[in-house]
Design an enzyme around this catalytic site. Structure first.
Site, PDB file in Angstrom:
ATOM      1  N   ARG A 123       0.820  -1.230   0.000  1.00  0.00           N
ATOM      2  CA  ARG A 123       0.000   0.000   0.000  1.00  0.00           C
ATOM      3  C   ARG A 123       0.846   1.270   0.000  1.00  0.00           C
ATOM      4  NH1 ARG A 123      -3.222  -3.235   3.442  1.00  0.00           N
ATOM      5  NH2 ARG A 123      -4.978  -4.022   2.233  1.00  0.00           N
ATOM      6  N   LYS A 145       4.591  11.646 -10.838  1.00  0.00           N
ATOM      7  CA  LYS A 145       3.787  10.866 -11.798  1.00  0.00           C
ATOM      8  C   LYS A 145       4.463   9.516 -12.012  1.00  0.00           C
ATOM      9  CE  LYS A 145       1.406  14.319 -14.593  1.00  0.00           C
ATOM     10  NZ  LYS A 145       1.282  14.937 -15.926  1.00  0.00           N
ATOM     11  N   GLU A 187      12.934  19.000 -23.559  1.00  0.00           N
ATOM     12  CA  GLU A 187      12.155  19.325 -22.347  1.00  0.00           C
ATOM     13  C   GLU A 187      12.764  20.521 -21.610  1.00  0.00           C
ATOM     14  OE1 GLU A 187       9.310  17.789 -21.592  1.00  0.00           O
ATOM     15  OE2 GLU A 187       9.381  15.805 -22.526  1.00  0.00           O
ATOM     16  N   LYS A 229       9.965  23.052 -12.579  1.00  0.00           N
ATOM     17  CA  LYS A 229       9.089  21.889 -12.389  1.00  0.00           C
ATOM     18  C   LYS A 229       8.522  21.895 -10.967  1.00  0.00           C
ATOM     19  CE  LYS A 229       7.161  17.904 -13.442  1.00  0.00           C
ATOM     20  NZ  LYS A 229       7.479  16.672 -14.110  1.00  0.00           N
ATOM     21  N   GLU A 239      -2.568  18.000 -11.340  1.00  0.00           N
ATOM     22  CA  GLU A 239      -2.965  18.496 -12.654  1.00  0.00           C
ATOM     23  C   GLU A 239      -4.472  18.723 -12.733  1.00  0.00           C
ATOM     24  OE1 GLU A 239      -0.450  16.803 -15.760  1.00  0.00           O
ATOM     25  OE2 GLU A 239      -2.069  17.092 -17.181  1.00  0.00           O
ATOM     26  N   ARG A 244      -0.196  22.760 -14.023  1.00  0.00           N
ATOM     27  CA  ARG A 244       0.734  21.683 -14.383  1.00  0.00           C
ATOM     28  C   ARG A 244       0.528  21.234 -15.832  1.00  0.00           C
ATOM     29  NH1 ARG A 244       2.666  16.531 -10.683  1.00  0.00           N
ATOM     30  NH2 ARG A 244       4.017  15.633 -12.285  1.00  0.00           N
ATOM     31  N   ASN A 248       2.560  20.175 -20.613  1.00  0.00           N
ATOM     32  CA  ASN A 248       2.272  19.318 -21.768  1.00  0.00           C
ATOM     33  C   ASN A 248       2.470  20.045 -23.095  1.00  0.00           C
ATOM     34  OD1 ASN A 248       1.554  17.170 -20.107  1.00  0.00           O
ATOM     35  ND2 ASN A 248      -0.526  17.942 -19.872  1.00  0.00           N
ATOM     36  N   HIS A 251       3.170  18.106 -26.181  1.00  0.00           N
ATOM     37  CA  HIS A 251       2.990  16.680 -25.880  1.00  0.00           C
ATOM     38  C   HIS A 251       1.784  16.059 -26.572  1.00  0.00           C
ATOM     39  CE1 HIS A 251       6.161  17.407 -23.068  1.00  0.00           C
ATOM     40  NE2 HIS A 251       6.131  16.166 -22.610  1.00  0.00           N
ATOM     41  N   HIS A 255       2.644  12.964 -28.580  1.00  0.00           N
ATOM     42  CA  HIS A 255       2.126  11.620 -28.283  1.00  0.00           C
ATOM     43  C   HIS A 255       1.477  10.999 -29.513  1.00  0.00           C
ATOM     44  CE1 HIS A 255       1.971  12.368 -23.662  1.00  0.00           C
ATOM     45  NE2 HIS A 255       3.132  11.909 -24.059  1.00  0.00           N
ATOM     46  N   HIS A 269      10.830  10.137 -27.271  1.00  0.00           N
ATOM     47  CA  HIS A 269       9.803  11.015 -26.714  1.00  0.00           C
ATOM     48  C   HIS A 269      10.182  12.496 -26.875  1.00  0.00           C
ATOM     49  CE1 HIS A 269       6.754  12.586 -24.065  1.00  0.00           C
ATOM     50  NE2 HIS A 269       7.678  13.129 -23.305  1.00  0.00           N
TER      51      HIS A 269
HETATM   52  N1  GLY Z   1       5.861  15.551 -17.375  1.00  0.00           N
HETATM   53  C1  GLY Z   1       4.795  16.408 -17.072  1.00  0.00           C
HETATM   54  C2  GLY Z   1       4.379  16.366 -15.650  1.00  0.00           C
HETATM   55  O1  GLY Z   1       5.065  15.795 -14.831  1.00  0.00           O
HETATM   56  O2  GLY Z   1       3.339  16.868 -15.307  1.00  0.00           O
END
Ligand code: GLY
Length: 370
Positions: A123, A145, A187, A229, A239, A244, A248, A251, A255, A269
């Site tokens: 958990r 993430k 990035e 960041k 997000e 946040r 993107n 992106h 993607h 990427h």
């Molecule tokens: N890579 C984008 C984020 O972490 O929100």
């Protein structure tokens, strides 16, 4: 020894990103205070293990920290249910307890997979991210993430699980293949384009030194991106408010490009994000939102750095429609509408739900033809 600490301010779950050279050789000192007992599980991949694992293991041994090591195959295929299950079983077999810590040593794939495993093992156990690629140091290792891929798309199954610490040893970038370094640089550029025009200007002059391995420039770039960041994550951890989501930029297009190429390694990427950012500027110019001169400057910087800005560089054929159909499956789609990150200029990104299919078709056609 110069090191910089950047705090990700999340109240009780706040943590530091430590940036410096040779940090892996001092792992015991750096991570020791974050451990509840002198025992960790290292998760890494076969490629990173070759260069960085002996350094990490020796540093832990010097500091009296016992460790188990689990090596997963290198590459995006490791972000699967099968590899997640295998990793979880091996962590349990290594007797990782509820209060123990996983060290994720590697790039985005290892960080995402090990972070996800840590978030659901017993958990939730702690994870310390030790990113070894530029992309992971400036983006994916910070912010919690985690994800694996589904047959339906990339990163569709995962959690938010903030690390306890991020240790960005910029000396690991010395062994990074040039193409991966460049992909991570996309990035880096992204932060300037979103809301920091002075940083983009700095990259226009200092980017070549960052890419050439000049230590001070590299450290400064990683610190600047970590600060950016950390700010976005602190503002909008999950997000939900939109802050946040600005990360993107490029992106949604990127993607779609990766998905159409089946994530088969033809396009990395970061390369797809570079094309995507050029497309986001192109879209913004077409919609009358952004000066054409800014789009030209962005394309010029990406291209002179060695990044692709069009699809034609990959020898892709086919229609715009093939790329566009992937956009509907994107995580940024809600109620059938996709949110795009557009720009009013360099350093002025914003979210928009106003991009329609009839806008997308000529955009992809231009990217295919250029
Ligand atoms: N890579 C984008 C984020 O972490 O929100």
């Amino acid at each position: 020894m110069t090191e910089t600490r950047v705090t990700v301010d999340l109240g009780l779950r706040s943590y530091d990103v430590v940036v410096g050279e040779g940090l892996i050789d001092r792992t015991a000192d750096v991570v020791g205070p974050s451990l509840t007992r002198p025992f960790v599980a290292i998760v890494t991949d076969a490629a990173v293990a070759k260069f960085q694992l002996p350094r990490l293991q020796a540093a832990l041994a010097r500091g009296g920290i016992r460790h188990e090591t689990i090596i997963v195959p290198a590459g995006e295929d490791s972000k699967s249910f099968a590899h997640l299950e295998n990793l979880l079983e091996r962590l349990l077999a290594a007797k990782i307890e509820r209060r123990d810590t996983v060290l994720a040593l590697g790039g985005g794939v290892v960080g995402d997979l090990a972070g996800f495993a840590a978030s659901i093992l017993r958990r939730g156990v702690a994870v310390i991210q030790i990113p070894t690629t530029l992309l992971a140091q400036v983006d994916s290792a910070i912010g919690g993430k985690t994800a694996i891929n589904s047959r339906q798309g990339k990163n569709l199954i995962g959690t938010f699980h903030q690390p306890r610490l991020v240790v960005s040893d910029v000396s690991t970038l010395e062994t990074l293949p040039r193409r991966e370094l460049l992909a991570g640089y996309a990035e880096v550029v992204k932060y300037g384009l979103i809301d920091d025009a002075p940083f983009f200007r700095w990259l226009e002059t200092t980017g070549p030194a960052v890419l050439a391995g000049e230590a001070g420039a590299r450290r400064e770039a990683v610190v600047a991106c970590s600060r950016a960041k950390a700010r976005f994550v602190a503002l909008d951890e999950r997000e939900t408010s939109g802050a946040r989501a600005l990360l993107n930029l490029g992106h949604t297009f990127g993607h779609a490009i990766e998905a159409e190429m089946n994530y088969d390694g033809r396009v990395l990427h970061g390369e797809a994000v570079a094309i995507g950012m050029a497309m986001a500027f192109d879209a913004s110019v077409t919609l009358g939102l952004c000066p054409a001169a800014d789009a030209k400057r962005v394309k010029h910087h990406l291209a002179t750095s060695g990044l692709p800005t069009t699809l034609s560089s990959f020898g892709t054929t086919g229609s715009a429609a093939k790329f566009i159909r992937h956009i509907a499956q994107d995580k940024k789609t809600s109620g059938g509408r996709t949110t795009f990150v557009l720009v009013r200029g360099i350093g002025q990104a914003f979210l928009s739900g106003d991009v329609e299919e009839h806008h997308l078709t000529p955009l992809f056609e231009r990217a295919l033809a250029a």
